[in-house]
Design a protein around this motif. Sequence first.
Motif, mmCIF file in Angstrom:
data_model
loop_
_atom_site.group_PDB
_atom_site.id
_atom_site.type_symbol
_atom_site.label_atom_id
_atom_site.label_comp_id
_atom_site.label_asym_id
_atom_site.label_seq_id
_atom_site.Cartn_x
_atom_site.Cartn_y
_atom_site.Cartn_z
ATOM 1 N N THR A 112 62.047 51.676 -18.112
ATOM 2 C CA THR A 112 63.171 50.916 -17.549
ATOM 3 C C THR A 112 63.120 50.930 -16.027
ATOM 4 O O THR A 112 63.331 49.893 -15.381
ATOM 5 N N GLU A 113 62.819 52.074 -15.447
ATOM 6 C CA GLU A 113 62.730 52.182 -13.988
ATOM 7 C C GLU A 113 61.566 51.368 -13.439
ATOM 8 O O GLU A 113 61.676 50.762 -12.370
ATOM 9 N N SER A 167 58.443 53.489 -5.048
ATOM 10 C CA SER A 167 59.596 52.627 -4.790
ATOM 11 C C SER A 167 59.982 52.682 -3.314
ATOM 12 O O SER A 167 60.215 51.645 -2.682
ATOM 13 N N ALA A 187 59.193 57.546 -7.735
ATOM 14 C CA ALA A 187 60.158 57.139 -6.716
ATOM 15 C C ALA A 187 59.493 56.996 -5.352
ATOM 16 O O ALA A 187 59.912 56.181 -4.536
ATOM 17 N N LEU A 204 58.208 57.416 -13.166
ATOM 18 C CA LEU A 204 59.279 56.506 -13.559
ATOM 19 C C LEU A 204 59.161 56.196 -15.044
ATOM 20 O O LEU A 204 58.056 56.049 -15.565
ATOM 21 N N GLU A 249 62.701 47.798 -13.397
ATOM 22 C CA GLU A 249 63.602 47.609 -12.256
ATOM 23 C C GLU A 249 62.819 47.503 -10.950
ATOM 24 O O GLU A 249 63.160 46.696 -10.083
#
Length: 95
Positions: A10-11, A85, A82, A7, A14
Amino acid sequence: MNNKDLLNDTEVEELVTAHPDWHLDGVHMRRSYTFKDFRAAFAFMTQVALIAERHFHHPEWSNVYNKVEISISSHDVGGLSARDSEFLKAVDAIS
């Protein structure tokens, strides 16, 4: 993006915002849980283990009596991906 891709900053921001009960510690997301007793903590760990197997992505964790500590990162890419996440979303859904 491949779910194994690292990531970007910015990710990661988030991800931290989307999971306020978790905290960023270097390249790991960490969370502590406290349960009524060992049985409840172990039941939670069993659910998390099933999530980890479904996602083929396994946390670093520890358990002492009614406390569970979870740390997740994608070691193969050297940070958060990801997959992390997806793992956090699934664990948050059961906690």
